[in-house]
Structure formats: C-alpha cells, structure tokens
Design an enzyme around this catalytic site. Structure first.
Site, short mmCIF file in Angstrom:
data_model
loop_
_atom_site.label_atom_id
_atom_site.label_comp_id
_atom_site.label_asym_id
_atom_site.label_seq_id
_atom_site.Cartn_x
_atom_site.Cartn_y
_atom_site.Cartn_z
CG HIS A 38 37.05 41.52 34.27
ND1 HIS A 38 38.15 41.91 34.26
CD2 HIS A 38 36.53 41.89 35.61
CE1 HIS A 38 38.55 42.86 35.12
NE2 HIS A 38 37.50 42.50 36.12
CG HIS A 64 37.57 40.59 40.99
ND1 HIS A 64 37.56 39.56 39.71
CD2 HIS A 64 37.36 41.69 40.64
CE1 HIS A 64 37.53 40.39 38.80
NE2 HIS A 64 37.46 41.62 39.30
CG ASP A 65 34.29 42.65 39.41
OD1 ASP A 65 34.49 43.36 40.50
OD2 ASP A 65 34.75 42.61 38.23
CD GLU A 68 32.55 46.61 42.56
OE1 GLU A 68 32.91 47.49 41.69
OE2 GLU A 68 33.59 46.59 43.46
CG ASP A 69 29.98 44.45 39.27
OD1 ASP A 69 29.68 45.66 39.93
OD2 ASP A 69 31.23 44.22 38.50
CG ASP A 125 40.22 44.13 38.71
OD1 ASP A 125 39.45 43.67 37.89
OD2 ASP A 125 39.79 44.95 39.70
#
Length: 181
Positions: A38, A64-65, A68-69, A125
């Site tokens: 992704h 980008h993640d 967050e992840d 995204d």
C-alpha cells in the site's frame, strides 16, 4: 523516477526501506496482500499519476502510515528523514486514541487547511484505497467510498490550479467505485 537527483533517490531509497521494515508482517484487509504494498503504491500514484517530483513529498507518501500503524513516532521520522517529511506524515496520521467518528471528523477538518503536499499524499492514499477495496465486502467498499467523497468535499477549491488534475483523478476513481457499487 525521472528528474530525481542522487540526494532525492537516496532519501526515497531510505524511506522505502524504512517503511518496509516498519510494516513487516502486517497485511492489508484482504488478508493476503502484505501491507507494505500500500505505501509503495501510494508513492507510485503520487509520482506517476499525479506528477509529484519532490522527493520529500514522495518519501512522506511511502511513510504516511508508519506513525499511525507501527511503533514509529514523529521523532523517528524527523531524525531519519527531516522535519518537513515528519510534518507531512504527522498531518496524515489519525489519532487512534479517539472514538472513530471524532477521529475522522478531526482528521478531515485538519485536511481542510493542510499544506498542498499533504493533500496530494492523501489523494494518492485515497485513490489506492478505492482501487484496493474492489476485492473487499460491499460494506467495506461503501465505507471507503464515503471517505473518498468526503475528501473530495474537503479539498475542492483548496488545491492550487497546477494540481487540479489530482482532484479530477480522485473524482474519476470515485465515479468508478460508484458504478461498481
């Protein structure tokens, strides 16, 4: 990627490797695709579809993640990739401590005034999420489509004219997803 100097290529190579290591073992919602696919697709969409050439923006797209992840924090990103990349990534990070509805409201509100490079990463995204949702349940596709429509409303009229094609492409993917629903 054409037009990137050695410094930019080095930054991207390090960002890709770091994102791969941080997302190792994670899977996409289909349970089959490694999650790392992704962020690489998001970076690729930003570069190849939207025409982003700024290596810091492309690095932020692939990262980008991570906050967050994964267990990555803003300071990790800043120390490895610089303050600008970290700032973009943080703008793209939802506060998972909040209930989902409040988290989404705050996130989309922040995108209204976010810098252009943040919006371009989010458009990339969202395009990838729409494409990726095709193989998922109707409920998941509907949720993804709803977020994409919300993003269109949030950034409409808030992108410089040279990036109007990014919004057009997002609208095209929304129309495609609606037709497939």
């Amino acid at each position: 990627m054409p037009g990137l100097e050695t410094r930019g290529l080095d930054l991207l190579a390090r960002a890709i490797s770091y994102a791969g290591a941080q997302h190792q073992g994670q899977m996409r919602k289909d349970g089959k695709t490694p999650y790392f696919a992704h962020p690489v697709r998001v970076m690729t969409i930003a570069a190849q579809v939207l025409g982003v050439t700024d290596p810091e923006v492309l690095a932020a797209a692939v990262l980008h993640d991570t906050v967050e992840d994964t267990d990555t924090d803003r300071d990790d990103i800043a120390s490895r990739f610089g303050e600008r990349v970290a700032g973009i990534v943080i703008h793209l990070t939802k506060d998972k401590r909040l209930p989902e509805a409040e988290r989404e409201d705050r996130y989309f509100a922040s995108l209204t005034t976010a810098p252009t490079e943040v919006k371009l990463c989010k458009v990339s995204d969202t395009i990838d999420n729409l494409i990726d949702s095709r193989g998922l349940s109707a409920a998941h596709r509907a949720k993804t489509l709803g977020k994409a429509k919300r993003l269109v409303g949030v950034i409409e009229g808030r992108l410089p004219s040279e990036w109007a094609h990014a919004l057009d492409r997002l609208r095209e993917e929304v129309r495609r997803a609606e037709a497939e629903a």
